[in-house]
Design an enzyme around this catalytic site. Structure first.
Site, PDB file in Angstrom:
ATOM      1  N   LYS A   1       1.828  -3.410   8.756  1.00 11.80           N
ATOM      2  CA  LYS A   1       3.000  -2.543   8.689  1.00 11.80           C
ATOM      3  C   LYS A   1       4.216  -3.311   9.186  1.00 11.80           C
ATOM      4  O   LYS A   1       4.304  -3.669  10.356  1.00 11.80           O
ATOM      5  CB  LYS A   1       2.763  -1.293   9.540  1.00 11.80           C
ATOM      6  CG  LYS A   1       3.914  -0.304   9.465  1.00 11.80           C
ATOM      7  CD  LYS A   1       3.566   1.000  10.164  1.00 11.80           C
ATOM      8  CE  LYS A   1       2.542   1.780   9.424  1.00 11.80           C
ATOM      9  NZ  LYS A   1       2.997   2.991   8.791  1.00 11.80           N
TER      10      LYS A   1
ATOM     11  N   ASP B   1       5.305  13.258  13.607  1.00 17.31           N
ATOM     12  CA  ASP B   1       5.364  13.250  12.144  1.00 17.31           C
ATOM     13  C   ASP B   1       3.967  13.478  11.569  1.00 17.31           C
ATOM     14  O   ASP B   1       3.476  12.701  10.748  1.00 17.31           O
ATOM     15  CB  ASP B   1       5.964  11.948  11.638  1.00 17.31           C
ATOM     16  CG  ASP B   1       6.454  12.071  10.193  1.00 17.31           C
ATOM     17  OD1 ASP B   1       6.784  11.041   9.589  1.00 17.31           O
ATOM     18  OD2 ASP B   1       6.476  13.197   9.653  1.00 17.31           O
TER      19      ASP B   1
ATOM     20  N   GLY C   1       9.010   1.523   7.423  1.00 19.19           N
ATOM     21  CA  GLY C   1       8.911   0.239   6.754  1.00 19.19           C
ATOM     22  C   GLY C   1       7.786   0.285   5.747  1.00 19.19           C
ATOM     23  O   GLY C   1       7.263   1.346   5.433  1.00 19.19           O
TER      24      GLY C   1
ATOM     25  N   VAL D   1       3.996  -0.991   4.119  1.00 24.50           N
ATOM     26  CA  VAL D   1       2.656  -1.384   4.558  1.00 24.50           C
ATOM     27  C   VAL D   1       2.007  -2.222   3.469  1.00 24.50           C
ATOM     28  O   VAL D   1       2.078  -1.884   2.292  1.00 24.50           O
ATOM     29  CB  VAL D   1       1.776  -0.134   4.800  1.00 24.50           C
ATOM     30  CG1 VAL D   1       0.482  -0.541   5.475  1.00 24.50           C
ATOM     31  CG2 VAL D   1       2.515   0.870   5.634  1.00 24.50           C
TER      32      VAL D   1
ATOM     33  N   LEU E   1       0.828  -1.211   0.000  1.00 26.64           N
ATOM     34  CA  LEU E   1       0.000   0.000   0.000  1.00 26.64           C
ATOM     35  C   LEU E   1       0.856   1.251   0.000  1.00 26.64           C
ATOM     36  O   LEU E   1       0.435   2.309  -0.427  1.00 26.64           O
ATOM     37  CB  LEU E   1      -0.898   0.020   1.232  1.00 26.64           C
ATOM     38  CG  LEU E   1      -1.986  -1.057   1.298  1.00 26.64           C
ATOM     39  CD1 LEU E   1      -2.618  -1.090   2.667  1.00 26.64           C
ATOM     40  CD2 LEU E   1      -3.043  -0.791   0.242  1.00 26.64           C
TER      41      LEU E   1
END
Ligand SMILES: *[C@@H]1O[C@H](CO)[C@@H](O)[C@H](O)[C@H]1NC(C)=O
Ligand SMILES: *[C@@H]1O[C@H](CO)[C@@H](O)[C@H](O)[C@H]1NC(C)=O
Ligand SMILES: *[C@@H]1O[C@H](CO)[C@@H](O)[C@H](O)[C@H]1NC(C)=O
Ligand SMILES: *[C@@H]1O[C@H](CO)[C@@H](O)[C@H](O)[C@H]1NC(C)=O
Ligand SMILES: *[C@@H]1O[C@H](CO)[C@@H](O)[C@H](O)[C@H]1NC(C)=O
Ligand SMILES: *[C@@H]1O[C@H](CO)[C@@H](O)[C@H](O)[C@H]1NC(C)=O
Ligand SMILES: *[C@@H]1O[C@H](CO)[C@@H](O)[C@H](O)[C@H]1NC(C)=O
Ligand SMILES: *[C@@H]1O[C@H](CO)[C@@H](O)[C@H](O)[C@H]1NC(C)=O
Ligand SMILES: *[C@@H]1O[C@H](CO)[C@@H](O)[C@H](O)[C@H]1NC(C)=O
Ligand SMILES: *[C@@H]1O[C@H](CO)[C@@H](O)[C@H](O)[C@H]1NC(C)=O
Length: 799
Positions: free
Chosen positions: A544, A638, A525, A527, A519
């Site tokens: 994830k 973030d 990392g 997903v 995705l």
């Protein structure tokens, strides 16, 4: 007795009769020729398609083995699954028979010889069940069948089948009662494809709860389920409206069907075929798509709604689950959709008995369609007494100085009622009205994974002591506090704490089909999308895979994940569980079907101002919760549009929260430790100061500007220096009072000047250089959480 006219394959067929052990795939197939009969208990009760995938014939009902259905079903799945039936309203008994008569009619007669069903075709020399699951009546001369079951569908479509204009699917009444049910899918001759509630027993349709809204698209618009697994609405002019695709599940490996289920959800299912005797992925039908995904919140004009009268509907994995409000119980607990009845004698208007009733407060549930009075400018107390003193009033809702009275039967109950209070009238608490003990409630809550509503409504009716216990329990369950009692209860299961599940790597590998559908990926990392076969239906998940974490002990990982798992807020993406096996650190989240805020804001079409306002408020609420309402504050670090996802209702959901801490246990800043993304990071990241929640506030401010203007903060290659950086430009515009420049031709935003101003002020307030000058998220939402009414809470300081 059955007499089979067998001109071919006589020997294999005789063998079949003798031994009955031949696999269905053996050449036992023959067409049903004139004179053939099938009988429920006879030597031949059913008959397989050449591949053995499907069977046609008599089947006993699960609910009563002495009643039989003439049906077509998947014969090699477990459970075998009925996809078509001839006599749902009239199941037959032993002694009935199906015959292809000598004049070429297919006729079902009951035990007394009355004809129950006949497709109305004459002179058909034979019938055949094809490998697609289609039963055809045919003449050898003509290539197109005289009649086919694909053209008179019941509740299911199979690949290769189309729903042509004028045809309907009807759900069955209950899982094992094939009478006409409460829902219909209609391919209308006006070109619209519509889901309707059905008024039983008359079978007229109520107001639609879902439609493709393509009326006027021509009289040939057809719902197509093609052989490769795509389901689409083919409009007369050739346009295809995709509904769903199961293409990724190969035809060799999966069966598929699209069924209008008993609960009104039109569902596309897949089932893994066995490969050399072994199923490779799950072993049951798995729902791939639910239409509509939010059936609970689609009220009908008349009729009860999905769950029957006096009940309310709660979505679980896109499926409706019916509940009764406090002091009401199911009419029939085996058929919850029949609704609820009061456990008490309702108030009668003949006797003056207002003193024997009281109002219980319930939150999070509403019956939007049952109002009969509406008062403006009243207080909560008068709202309550207006209902108590009115013998017709069953429920009162108080919201923002307005009061609504509702009467029985309540219809279309659903979760909701934002910010309002709802009062249910019940008899005064007395011994004849027992309440469950607190432990029962807790256990029930946990196992049923139901919402807060039930407990809360029970809570408000309980005694003081009970309340105390329950308040503690609710805090434990809802807020980020881990309750030991629950943990104990969990021992020995694969859940950890509140509904957090531990997955094995193998399980996730299967769910994601070997991590095949990526995705997206970020600094943490990649997903992947996956499907989790669950007991009732499937759940789409986002998996994830974290890069190998920095010297993180297993225990710390588990602790951090647990604290993420303890967050519960409608504006946060929910964590289902995790995998912590060997070097694998994987988080499993609920899947958000509408992508991220990036696509939403910066796509080809500008989303409406109202939607943007709702999204911005949602994000603010989610952040306020992370900052102020969790037992351990969570700073996101973030915040940016990519990390805001949108669920099926376009509700904003913050993702990836808690990861900053997970990846680095020391959250205070070091020179190399800048988290966040260019354009969104607060200036203090570059200074030697402590990082606080105000970094998120800064990023939120930047994002709010982007939401207002539908453009990125840093527009690469923007010609004009003045407008290249949105934050600077917005600041200038704000100072000069020229808001119109910012929103350009966005008339909706200009028409809502008050809100626009407020948004812009908040955004500018949030992006102050000095962290302490920025508001907290709580302050932005203002004292009462109603959203951006900051005026009374503080003065804006713009330097
Ligand atoms: C059965 O019907 C099919 C057409 O549907 C035909 O091709 C086939 O030859 C028939 N088989 C027998 C054994 O009659
Ligand atoms: C359906 O499958 C069962 C085994 O699951 C088998 O015994 C039966 O013969 C099959 N029915 C037909 C009509 O082939
Ligand atoms: C099953 O159906 C038969 C025939 O209608 C009826 O006589 C019988 O009572 C039913 N049995 C049950 C358990 O409902
Ligand atoms: C199925 O439900 C209908 C409607 O309630 C009822 O009339 C019928 O008897 C039921 N059929 C069976 C087989 O139970
Ligand atoms: C076909 O009709 C639909 C609805 O009537 C319309 O939205 C679409 O643009 C048309 N497509 C073409 C190719 O004309
Ligand atoms: C609909 O389909 C039929 C048969 O395919 C065709 O004769 C008719 O012209 C079509 N109508 C429209 C409006 O395209
Ligand atoms: C619809 O599905 C087909 C086949 O899967 C695909 O080629 C097409 O691009 C899709 N159309 C839209 C609008 O998504
Ligand atoms: C309790 O309920 C019963 C009937 O439900 C009623 O007869 C009785 O008066 C009630 N007692 C009190 C104290 O309200
Ligand atoms: C679920 O809740 C119902 C009451 O709403 C209860 O009767 C049932 O036992 C619960 N199920 C489990 C598995 O606890
Ligand atoms: C498949 O799912 C249905 C309900 O969705 C359930 O009743 C059945 O037991 C399941 N079968 C297997 C083999 O897990």
């Amino acid at each position: 007795m059955a007499s089979l006219a067998l001109s071919h394959h006589l020997i294999p067929f005789a063998l079949f009769l003798l031994t009955r052990t031949l696999p269905a795939t053996a050449q036992t197939y023959t067409n049903l020729t004139q004179g053939t009969t099938l009988t429920p208990l006879g030597p031949i009760a059913s008959w397989a398609s050449p591949s053995g995938d499907f069977a046609f014939g008599f089947r006993p009902l699960d609910s009563n083995a002495s009643l039989f259905l003439l049906a077509i079903w998947f014969n090699s799945t477990n459970p075998q699954t009925i996809v078509w039936f001839a006599n749902g309203d009239h199941p037959v008994q032993a002694g009935s028979k199906l015959e292809l008569t000598s004049d070429g009619q297919l006729s079902l007669t009951d035990q007394t010889g009355n004809e129950i069903w006949n497709p109305g075709v004459r002179s058909s020399p034979y019938a055949a069940l094809l490998d697609t699951g289609n039963l055809i009546l045919s003449s050898s001369s003509s290539s197109s069948p005289l009649w086919q079951s694909f053209s008179s569908p019941t509740d299911t479509l199979l690949p290769g089948q189309v729903l042509t204009p004028g045809l309907n699917l009807f759900s069955r009444f209950m899982d094992s009662n094939f009478s006409t049910g409460r829902f219909a899918l209609a391919a209308q001759t006006d070109g619209n494809l519509v889901l309707y509630p059905v008024a039983l027993p008359a079978r007229n349709f109520y107001h639609a709860y879902w439609a493709t809204d393509t009326m006027g698209s021509g009289s040939n618009s057809t719902l197509v389920f093609d052989m490769s697994g795509d389901l689409y609405h083919a409009l007369t002019n050739g346009t295809k409206i995709n509904i769903t695709s199961t293409r990724t599940y190969s035809t060799e490996d999966f069966y598929r069907r699209a069924t209008l289920d008993v609960d009104g959800v039109f569902t596309v299912y897949i089932y893994p075929k066995k490969v050399s005797g072994k199923a490779r992925w799950g072993e049951n039908w798995t729902a791939v798509t639910n239409i509509p995904p939010d059936i609970c919140t689609r009220p009908t004009d008349v009729g009860s709604g999905v769950c029957g009268f006096n009940s309310f509907c709660v979505l679980e994995n896109e499926r409706p689950d019916c509940r009764c409000p406090l002091s009401y119980s199911f009419m029939d607990s085996a058929a919850k959709f029949k609704g609820c009845k009061p456990d008490f004698k309702t108030q009668t208007c003949e006797l003056d008995e207002p003193d024997s009733f009281e109002l219980e407060t319930v939150s999070g549930v509403d019956w939007p369609n049952s109002d009969y009075e509406h008062y403006m400018q009243v207080g909560e107390q008068s709202c309550r007494s207006l209902c108590l003193s009115d013998c017709m009033c069953a429920v009162a809702v108080f919201r923002g100085g307005e009061c609504w009275k509702k009467k029985l039967p309540l219809s279309n109950g659903m979760e909701g009622n934002d910010g309002g209070k709802l009062f249910i009238k019940v008899p005064k608490n007395n011994a004849s009205f027992p309440r469950p003990a607190p432990t029962t409630i807790l256990a029930m809550e946990r196992n049923n994974r139901s919402t807060l509503i039930l407990v809360e409504s029970l809570l408000l009716g309980g005694s003081g002591f009970l309340n105390l216990i329950l308040i503690t329990a609710i805090f434990a369950m809802v807020y980020c506090y881990h309750n030991r009692v629950l943990k104990k209860l969990d021992q020995g299961t694969t859940t950890l704490g509140l509904n957090l599940r531990i997955f094995s790597y193998k399980e996730l590998e299967e769910a994601t089909k070997g991590f095949s559908e990526e995705l997206g990926s970020g600094s943490f990392g990649a997903v992947y999308k996956g499907l989790l076969p669950a007991s009732k239906s499937t759940t789409s998940i986002a998996v994830k895979k974290l890069h190998r974490l920095h010297e993180d002990s297993e225990k710390e990982f588990t602790n951090e994940v647990r604290s993420i798992g303890q967050t519960h807020h409608k504006n946060l993406v929910r964590l289902f569980g995790f995998c912590n096996e060997g070097t694998h650190r994987i988080l499993v989240y609920e899947y958000m079907c509408n992508g991220s805020l990036t696509n939403f804001l910066f796509g080809s079409e500008r989303p409406s101002w109202n939607k943007r306002v709702q999204v911005a408020m949602g994000i603010a609420r989610g952040l306020a919760y992370l900052h102020d309402e969790c037992s351990t504050q969570i700073i996101h670090c973030d915040i940016k549009p990519q990390n805001i996802l949108l669920d099926e209702n376009l509700i904003a959901r913050i993702s990836d929260f808690g990861l900053a801490k997970l990846l680095r246990t020391d959250q205070s800043r070091t020179s190399t430790g800048i988290r966040g993304t260019r354009g969104y990071v607060a200036p203090e990241w570059f200074r030697n100061t402590v990082i606080t929640a105000k970094v998120d506030v800064y990023s939120f401010g930047v994002m709010l500007l982007e939401i207002i203007c539908c453009r990125k903060n840093l527009e690469a290659g923007a010609g004009d220096e003045d407008t290249a950086v949105l934050t600077y430009w917005a600041y200038d515009c704000y100072n000069e009072g020229s808001l119109d420049l910012l929103v350009g031709n966005d008339e909706e935003a200009m028409a809502d000047m008050r809100m626009l101003e407020r948004f812009l002020t908040v955004a500018i307030w949030c992006i102050q250089e000095e962290p302490s000058l920025r508001p907290s998220m709580k302050k932005i939402l203002n004292c009462d959480g109603s959203g951006f009414y900051f005026d009374s809470c503080g003065t804006v300081v713009v330097e």
